[in-house]
Enzyme design. Structure first.
Site, mmCIF file in Angstrom:
data_model
loop_
_atom_site.group_PDB
_atom_site.id
_atom_site.type_symbol
_atom_site.label_atom_id
_atom_site.label_comp_id
_atom_site.label_asym_id
_atom_site.label_seq_id
_atom_site.Cartn_x
_atom_site.Cartn_y
_atom_site.Cartn_z
ATOM 1 N N ASN A 169 0.851 -1.146 -0.154
ATOM 2 C CA ASN A 169 0.137 -0.049 -0.080
ATOM 3 C C ASN A 169 0.714 1.431 -0.048
ATOM 4 O OD1 ASN A 169 -2.578 -1.377 0.128
ATOM 5 N ND2 ASN A 169 -2.044 -2.049 2.246
ATOM 6 N N GLN A 328 -1.594 -9.424 -13.439
ATOM 7 C CA GLN A 328 -1.849 -8.819 -11.982
ATOM 8 C C GLN A 328 -0.902 -8.631 -11.278
ATOM 9 O OE1 GLN A 328 -4.727 -7.121 -12.359
ATOM 10 N NE2 GLN A 328 -4.391 -5.982 -10.240
ATOM 11 N N ASP A 339 0.126 9.803 -16.114
ATOM 12 C CA ASP A 339 1.230 10.624 -16.401
ATOM 13 C C ASP A 339 2.329 10.090 -17.435
ATOM 14 O OD1 ASP A 339 0.299 12.292 -14.699
ATOM 15 O OD2 ASP A 339 1.528 11.910 -13.149
#
Length: 384
Positions: A169, A328, A339
């Site tokens: 995370n 994945q 970006d």
């Protein structure tokens, strides 16, 4: 995110007339093999970007650190007063990595990485503080071979974005600070700076900068339009289309290439009263909005994550470009994908490559970036 190569007719943004004639020919006109391989020779400052520069500060932190500042493990927020001390503490307490960041600077940095040589093909303008983080940001832009000309002021500190990593995370906390302080009269209007703008042939600005200096965007956009150069803009986030609609629509008549993702496109459609949720229809309607420079058709490019990227082709033509498949488990961080796509696209656009090739480069760059933490990349690209 990366693309297969579609078997589409080659189309250049500046070749409207050729495009109209080509269907009558049974066999396409062959260019000499050498001219196909040699891209437009690039000089310094050919690609110009202007936006909100942030110093990305990333570190692996602990749960206590997240709890102290009330952060979720996976989130993106703007810093509040309670987060002010976070930026100093993360540097003192953890091993940090610094990168030149902010949406436009990311894209410009990736375009330069894709181009490789010569260095400083890409110019970047934005505002920073006269402080330690500002010095680090200058050094990081230099390492990325971007010709960064920052407006330095003392009222606000350099903008920062802390990436607090726990396991898989990332909690992002952005403090725009100095990025919000860019001044047209103090920087863009200066003769030596404006010369750099004039040297460019392609311009890119993320929609986020509409919240900072509309007058600076308009000055650059008008210059591009009057000189038949390419001005490109990104919708950047749904809130831009919602809360900065007037500013966005003031710039839109100058836009030659409009970027966005599916969420931004849907919000744009709703705010413009297009009365459609179909992304191809939204692209067509965005393409048909009033445009000042009639010598170029407007091109609209919408990415859709793992789904195909769509691009208008003039008139009623819209093409979908599939992205390269990725396992994945190989996806580390999708935050910089948009970006990166734009950076890849611009790297080919500034070399006068066909639009299909620009999309392919965008997909390649995004595919590389989502395999890594933050908007980072290996030493050299492997794109052909």
């Amino acid at each position: 995110m990366a693309s297969g190569e579609p078997r589409a007719k080659k189309l250049r943004l500046s070749d409207e007339k050729k495009e109209k004639k080509s269907p009558e020919k049974k066999t396409p006109e062959k260019r000499p093999e050498s001219s196909r391989k040699s891209p437009t020779k690039l000089g310094p400052n050919s690609l110009f970007g202007m936006g909100n520069p942030l110093l990305d500060i990333s570190a692996v932190v602990d749960k206590d650190f997240l709890e102290k500042y009330g952060l979720k493990p996976n989130d993106q927020i703007l810093a509040e007063d309670k987060h002010k001390a976070l930026f100093e503490e993360i540097v003192k307490k953890f091993k940090v990595e610094y990168h030149a960041g902010g949406a436009t600077q990311n894209s410009i940095k990736i375009a330069q990485w894709m181009i490789q040589d010569p260095h400083k093909v890409c110019t970047f303008f934005g505002c920073i503080g006269e402080d330690t983080f500002g010095e680090i940001l200058k050094q990081k832009a230099e390492e990325a071979h971007v010709d960064a000309y920052y407006y330095e002021q003392t009222e606000e500190p350099t903008g920062t974005c802390a990436a607090c990593i726990t396991g898989d995370n990332r909690s992002l906390v952005a403090n725009l600070a100095a990025a919000n302080c860019y001044k047209k009269d103090k920087h863009l209007d200066l003769k030596e700076n404006w010369k750099l703008v004039e040297k460019a042939k392609v311009y890119y600005i993320a929609g986020f900068f509409l919240t900072v200096s509309l007058e600076s965007i308009l000055k650059v956009a008008k210059h591009a339009s009057e000189n038949n150069k390419l001005f490109t803009l990104n919708l950047s986030a749904p809130f831009i289309s919602q809360f900065f609609k007037d500013a966005l629509m003031e710039v839109m008549p100058y836009v030659d290439v409009l970027f966005g993702n599916e969420t931004e496109a849907a919000t744009f459609s709703k705010e413009q009263g297009f009365q459609t949720e179909d992304i191809e229809e939204i692209a067509k309607k965005a393409e048909a909005l009033p445009k000042i420079n009639k010598k170029r058709p407007r091109i609209v490019v919408f990415t859709q994550g793992k789904d195909g990227t769509i691009m208008t082709k003039g008139g009623d033509k819209v093409e979908t470009f599939p992205v390269l498949k990725i396992d994945q488990k190989d996806i580390v961080d999708t935050n910089g994908a948009g970006d990166a796509f734009v950076g890849g696209f611009l790297s080919e656009l500034v070399q006068d490559k066909e639009l299909e090739q620009c999309v392919k480069a965008g997909h390649y760059a995004a595919n590389i970036i989502i395999r890594r933490a933050g908007c980072t990349f290996p030493e050299k690209p492997d794109f052909h």
